[in-house]
Design an enzyme around this catalytic site. Structure first.
Site, mmCIF file in Angstrom:
data_model
loop_
_atom_site.group_PDB
_atom_site.id
_atom_site.type_symbol
_atom_site.label_atom_id
_atom_site.label_comp_id
_atom_site.label_asym_id
_atom_site.label_seq_id
_atom_site.Cartn_x
_atom_site.Cartn_y
_atom_site.Cartn_z
ATOM 1 N N HIS A 91 0.842 -1.202 0.000
ATOM 2 C CA HIS A 91 0.000 0.000 0.000
ATOM 3 C C HIS A 91 0.868 1.238 0.000
ATOM 4 O O HIS A 91 2.089 1.156 0.151
ATOM 5 C CB HIS A 91 -1.011 -0.011 1.142
ATOM 6 C CG HIS A 91 -0.439 0.041 2.534
ATOM 7 N ND1 HIS A 91 0.507 -0.845 3.004
ATOM 8 C CD2 HIS A 91 -0.691 0.880 3.570
ATOM 9 C CE1 HIS A 91 0.786 -0.562 4.252
ATOM 10 N NE2 HIS A 91 0.086 0.493 4.630
ATOM 11 N N HIS B 39 1.113 3.900 1.952
ATOM 12 C CA HIS B 39 1.548 4.639 3.139
ATOM 13 C C HIS B 39 3.072 4.812 3.076
ATOM 14 O O HIS B 39 3.799 3.898 2.672
ATOM 15 C CB HIS B 39 1.154 3.902 4.421
ATOM 16 C CG HIS B 39 -0.217 4.286 4.914
ATOM 17 N ND1 HIS B 39 -0.994 3.461 5.691
ATOM 18 C CD2 HIS B 39 -0.933 5.433 4.737
ATOM 19 C CE1 HIS B 39 -2.134 4.074 5.972
ATOM 20 N NE2 HIS B 39 -2.128 5.264 5.396
ATOM 21 N N ASP C 141 5.545 4.738 5.094
ATOM 22 C CA ASP C 141 6.490 3.799 5.726
ATOM 23 C C ASP C 141 6.713 2.553 4.875
ATOM 24 O O ASP C 141 7.568 1.720 5.187
ATOM 25 C CB ASP C 141 6.053 3.425 7.150
ATOM 26 C CG ASP C 141 4.652 2.858 7.234
ATOM 27 O OD1 ASP C 141 3.769 3.331 6.497
ATOM 28 O OD2 ASP C 141 4.420 1.941 8.047
ATOM 29 N N HIS C 142 5.971 2.438 3.760
ATOM 30 C CA HIS C 142 6.126 1.282 2.875
ATOM 31 C C HIS C 142 6.676 1.657 1.493
ATOM 32 O O HIS C 142 7.075 0.771 0.735
ATOM 33 C CB HIS C 142 4.785 0.554 2.713
ATOM 34 C CG HIS C 142 4.260 0.020 4.016
ATOM 35 N ND1 HIS C 142 4.292 -1.304 4.343
ATOM 36 C CD2 HIS C 142 3.743 0.663 5.093
ATOM 37 C CE1 HIS C 142 3.801 -1.473 5.572
ATOM 38 N NE2 HIS C 142 3.457 -0.286 6.040
ATOM 39 N N HIS D 37 -7.703 -1.718 6.105
ATOM 40 C CA HIS D 37 -6.763 -0.800 6.744
ATOM 41 C C HIS D 37 -7.377 0.598 6.593
ATOM 42 O O HIS D 37 -8.394 0.754 5.940
ATOM 43 C CB HIS D 37 -5.416 -0.951 6.021
ATOM 44 C CG HIS D 37 -4.261 -0.230 6.637
ATOM 45 N ND1 HIS D 37 -4.027 -0.203 7.990
ATOM 46 C CD2 HIS D 37 -3.235 0.490 6.064
ATOM 47 C CE1 HIS D 37 -2.919 0.499 8.208
ATOM 48 N NE2 HIS D 37 -2.433 0.939 7.066
ATOM 49 N N ASP E 154 -0.472 -3.838 5.838
ATOM 50 C CA ASP E 154 -1.121 -3.449 7.089
ATOM 51 C C ASP E 154 -2.611 -3.809 7.038
ATOM 52 O O ASP E 154 -3.279 -3.568 6.034
ATOM 53 C CB ASP E 154 -0.978 -1.933 7.294
ATOM 54 C CG ASP E 154 0.481 -1.512 7.467
ATOM 55 O OD1 ASP E 154 1.351 -2.402 7.452
ATOM 56 O OD2 ASP E 154 0.717 -0.304 7.629
ATOM 57 N N HIS F 77 6.360 -5.060 11.398
ATOM 58 C CA HIS F 77 5.641 -3.789 11.583
ATOM 59 C C HIS F 77 5.350 -3.518 13.063
ATOM 60 O O HIS F 77 4.272 -3.075 13.432
ATOM 61 C CB HIS F 77 4.331 -3.838 10.762
ATOM 62 C CG HIS F 77 3.812 -2.498 10.342
ATOM 63 N ND1 HIS F 77 2.962 -1.752 11.130
ATOM 64 C CD2 HIS F 77 4.013 -1.766 9.222
ATOM 65 C CE1 HIS F 77 2.671 -0.624 10.493
ATOM 66 N NE2 HIS F 77 3.292 -0.601 9.338
HETATM 67 ZN ZN LIG Z 1 2.693 0.656 7.808
HETATM 68 ZN ZN LIG Z 2 -0.368 1.532 6.557
#
Ligand SMILES: [Zn+2]
Ligand SMILES: [Zn+2]
Length: 290
Positions: A49, A51, A53-54, A126, A196, A254
């Site tokens: 996805h 986001h 942090d990915h 999510h 996530d 995570h």
């Molecule tokens: Zn994440």
């Molecule tokens: Zn996420």
């Protein structure tokens, strides 16, 4: 968020010849420098996805791969929006790639074949569209029945390979059917790597019977309310899925930076529900199959 001990999300899946990345959070390329993973060997990147942090490590990784003489094509699979974001980023920053980059925007239920593996994509639940992957390795050839072959008077040598790879083989003027001398093909290992998510039916579908399930566990059970609020799973929830889906091994990732220094309690809580579990640390490696 990254901590001194743990970077954001980035996972490498090493196949026979190629390597895949699953997510590429900020500084993934820096962490790769401490491993055997080579950017030019990465043939595909699968993004769960969008986001940050990915994905915030993607433009840097893709550019470095080019600078390191990576010339083989690379396919990037991600949810809708990834193409627009990445192309704009590369354009605005004047980044040029010396290899063919194909960007595939997948949808829920899609199936792809990449490097001989079958990947099924399903939508998870999510705060933002997030997906998981079920990755099935190809069948493996059966093992040679050495005693039976020797009984024909055939000494070991290159012919052993011919027997395994061809339908028939010849020895001293006679033709034999190879299948009589090789065991049945063996199913390849299957792994599920999920983005996530809160517990949901599609997570269970992707995870059913896999050899290894990689699942997020952002919070411990005491913070279950927070987990729900932020669209994440807890230790117990990830382990419960592993148990009901009858997976071989569970690897949780995570982990919230709030648990820094509490590793033991975290691992214990996961293993209370599913003993065959690991809590991933940076540079953790796990071999699937043999
Ligand atoms: Zn994440
Ligand atoms: Zn996420």
């Amino acid at each position: 968020m990254p901590s001194k001990q743990r970077n954001v999300s980035g996972l490498a899946l090493t196949l026979a010849k190629q390597t895949w990345l699953i997510d590429c959070g900020e500084a993934t390329q820096h962490q790769m420098l401490h491993t055997k993973v080579k950017p030019r060997k990465v043939s595909a990147v699968w993004v769960t996805h969008l986001h940050g942090d990915h994905v915030f490590g993607l433009p840097g990784f893709l550019s470095t791969r080019s600078a390191l003489d990576g010339s083989s094509p690379l396919t990037l699979y991600g949810p809708k929006g990834i193409k627009k974001w990445l192309e704009l980023t590369m354009k605005v920053t004047g980044s040029y790639l010396g290899y063919d980059l194909t960007i595939v925007e997948y949808e829920d239920g899609d199936t792809f074949e990449q490097d001989g593996h079958i990947v099924t994509v399903r939508r998870l639940e999510h705060r933002f569209p997030s997906y998981g992957f079920r990755i099935e390795a190809p069948e493996r050839p059966g093992a040679l029945l050495v005693e039976k072959v020797k009984a024909l008077g055939i000494p070991s040598g290159p012919i052993y390979r011919t027997i395994k790879q061809s339908d028939t083989f010849e020895f001293e003027g006679k033709t034999y059917a190879s299948k009589e001398y090789v065991t049945d093909t063996v199913a390849g290992p299957v792994v599920a790597i999920l983005g996530d998510t809160v517990p949901c039916p599609n997570a269970a579908i992707l995870a059913t019977g896999v050899d290894v399930l990689v699942h997020e566990a952002t919070f411990m059970q005491a913070e279950a309310k927070l987990a729900r609020q932020y669209g994440h799973s807890t230790t117990v929830e990830a382990a419960t899925l592993a148990k009901t889906a009858q997976v071989g091994r569970l690897i949780v990732t995570h982990i919230s930076a709030r648990y820094q220094g509490r590793d033991e309690a975290f691992v214990d809580e996961v293993r209370t529900v599913f003993p065959d579990s690991h809590v991933a640390t940076d540079f953790f490696e796990f071999t699937v199959g043999d």
